[in-house]
Design an enzyme around this catalytic site. Structure first.
Site, PDB file in Angstrom:
ATOM      1  N   HIS A 154     -35.211 -10.106 -21.139  1.00 31.60           N
ATOM      2  CA  HIS A 154     -34.287  -9.293 -21.951  1.00 31.60           C
ATOM      3  C   HIS A 154     -35.051  -8.342 -22.880  1.00 31.60           C
ATOM      4  CE1 HIS A 154     -31.319 -12.361 -20.722  1.00 31.60           C
ATOM      5  NE2 HIS A 154     -32.308 -13.197 -20.978  1.00 31.60           N
ATOM      6  N   SER A 275     -46.983  18.264 -25.519  1.00 31.29           N
ATOM      7  CA  SER A 275     -45.706  18.882 -25.849  1.00 31.29           C
ATOM      8  C   SER A 275     -45.967  20.313 -26.305  1.00 31.29           C
ATOM      9  CB  SER A 275     -45.023  18.090 -26.973  1.00 31.29           C
ATOM     10  OG  SER A 275     -44.096  18.912 -27.657  1.00 31.29           O
ATOM     11  N   GLU A 288     -43.282   8.872 -15.712  1.00 26.92           N
ATOM     12  CA  GLU A 288     -41.857   9.215 -15.776  1.00 26.92           C
ATOM     13  C   GLU A 288     -41.379   9.876 -14.481  1.00 26.92           C
ATOM     14  OE1 GLU A 288     -40.717  10.694 -20.008  1.00 26.92           O
ATOM     15  OE2 GLU A 288     -42.836  11.118 -19.704  1.00 26.92           O
TER      16      GLU A 288
END
Ligand code: ARG
Length: 452
Positions: A154, A275, A288
């Site tokens: 979890h 970025s 990703e």
């Protein structure tokens, strides 16, 4: 050029041509040549063509094979598909004899043999790449030594484990992905050549001859199945999708682990991107994208299954769409495997120790080993954890007195068994998160790599 002009009084409309011609089969060029060589050999063995014609066709096909390998093959806008292009080019090279090539054959069995040849080869390469990935994970598991982290359920800290145990979990998953590819390749390894358009031929074909010549282990038993079935394509896509899902889960771990909140890994500058706005950012884009692209591969699998579900036997032009999907799935997997395999070794793993709360199950199990029923042990340790957590203390902050108060079976010395390293050191069960298990797994994984 079409292979079917005779029955038509008019040329195909531009709209039809643009809609029906799909250049994605061009990458089957080399395999179409090889498949044709297999067909020529069979035609000659059974006496449908003589040696002279066979030699002429072989010579022409070999020239086309060279052009394919060198990238000098000239495609024409008028080539309806790869099969047409090869026959057209063969005619340019050897003249009318080229017209004998298609005896006893249809593009329906031809495209099946081409695609099976292609996928046999690409599947073998994917297997090698998956094994490379397993090796990288095993090496990393070895390199991180006895570094301890928490396992999670979890996404909450669960038990203390060697970080190597986590890496090896993915090694096992990928070994199964590898085995699935290998198992699937056995079913692809069946030649459909000789099935003809749908029901075989009145010519005395011998499909076993071309199958053997093309290196297939088996040959079709039913011509309608041979030209109508595409389960081999969706199964290939499934293997790609399942492996992408494994990679996607690993990619997700890397994304989480490289956050400042987790701080388990610093990915190398070479495998991260910046970025345009925030100067401090170092983003795990490769991970990703591996995660993101798994979506489209799952889509390919769904498309391929849906493509087949309503088709009556045998060949239907719908089936042309199978190539686009399976090539996309295969290419995407290849790209993801390559980047992940390069990225993992470059990661610098230095995770913080888990909170000592991960020893709670250990404490309960200590009581079990002293004869306390697990349920009462769980209850007693739960109460201790509740008290400690309320005061912002961890399990290894518990005092000897608190331990004794938790359960009469606990003694002050048990305090030493409350840390995460003590938890890992005490782990006994085979396959669990212990250093002994990690060593055994490393042996076993490397053994499995030796045998596909
Ligand atoms: N381009 C076709 C395909 O990929 C080849 C088979 C065409 N067969 C036919 N009867 N039109 O499926």
């Amino acid at each position: 050029v079409t292979l079917w002009g005779g029955r038509f009084a008019e040329e195909p409309a531009d709209e039809l041509w643009r809609f029906t011609v799909d250049e994605s089969d061009r990458r089957l060029l080399g395999d179409d040549v090889v498949g044709s060589l297999g067909h020529v050999a069979m035609l000659e063995v059974v006496g449908i063509i003589d040696e002279e014609d066979a030699d002429a066709m072989r010579m022409g096909l070999r020239t086309i094979g060279t052009e394919a390998a060198e990238g000098s093959f000239e495609w024409k806008d008028t080539d309806e598909d790869v099969h047409t292009a090869v026959e057209r080019r063969l005619g340019e090279l050897i003249g009318d004899t080229a017209g004998k090539l298609h005896a006893g054959r249809s593009r329906n069995d031809q495209v099946g043999v081409d695609l099976r040849l292609y996928l046999k080869r690409s599947g073998a390469t994917r297997i090698e790449e998956i094994e490379g990935m397993v090796e990288v994970l095993a090496d990393k598991a070895e390199a991180v030594g006895d570094t301890i982290v928490a396992s999670y359920t979890h996404l909450q800290q669960a038990q203390a484990i060697p970080l190597a145990h986590h890496f090896l979990a993915y090694a096992w998953m990928l070994l199964r992905d590898r085995d699935r590819f290998a198992d699937m390749l056995r079913r692809i390894d069946v030649s459909p050549l000789g099935a003809g358009a749908s029901a075989g031929s009145r010519l005395p074909l011998d499909p076993a001859v071309s199958a053997a010549m093309l290196g297939f282990s088996d040959v079709f038993h039913n011509s309608m199945d041979a030209v109508g079935a595409r389960d081999f394509v969706s199964e290939y896509a499934y293997c790609c999708a399942q492996t992408m899902v494994t990679l996607s889960r690993l990619a997700e771990e890397l994304v989480i682990w490289s956050t400042s909140e987790f701080g388990w890994v610093v990915l190398s500058d070479r495998f991260t991107t910046g970025s345009s706005a925030m100067p401090h950012k170092k983003n795990p884009d490769a991970a990703e994208l591996a995660r993101g692209r798994s979506a489209a591969v799952i889509g390919d699998l769904v498309a391929l299954l849906t493509l087949q579900k309503g088709l009556p036997l045998t060949y239907n032009r719908d089936l042309q769409e199978d190539k686009r999907g399976v090539f996309h799935a295969d290419d995407t997997l290849a790209g993801a495997l390559r980047v992940m395999q390069a990225m993992i070794p470059s990661g610098d793993f230095d995770p913080p120790e888990p909170t000592a709360m991960v020893g709670a199950l250990d404490l309960a199990e200590l009581l079990v080993s002293r004869g306390v029923p697990f349920r009462s042990a769980h209850e007693a340790v739960g109460r201790l954890v509740m008290r400690l957590a309320a005061e912002g203390r961890a399990l290894d902050d518990a005092t000897a007195g608190e331990l004794e108060a938790t359960h009469v079976q606990l003694v002050p010395e048990d305090v030493t068994s409350l840390t995460a390293p003590a938890s890992v050191a005490a782990r006994q069960s085979p396959g669990g998160g212990s250093m002994e298990s990690v060593a055994a797994q490393l042996d076993a994984v490397r053994r499995h790599l030796g045998q596909s």
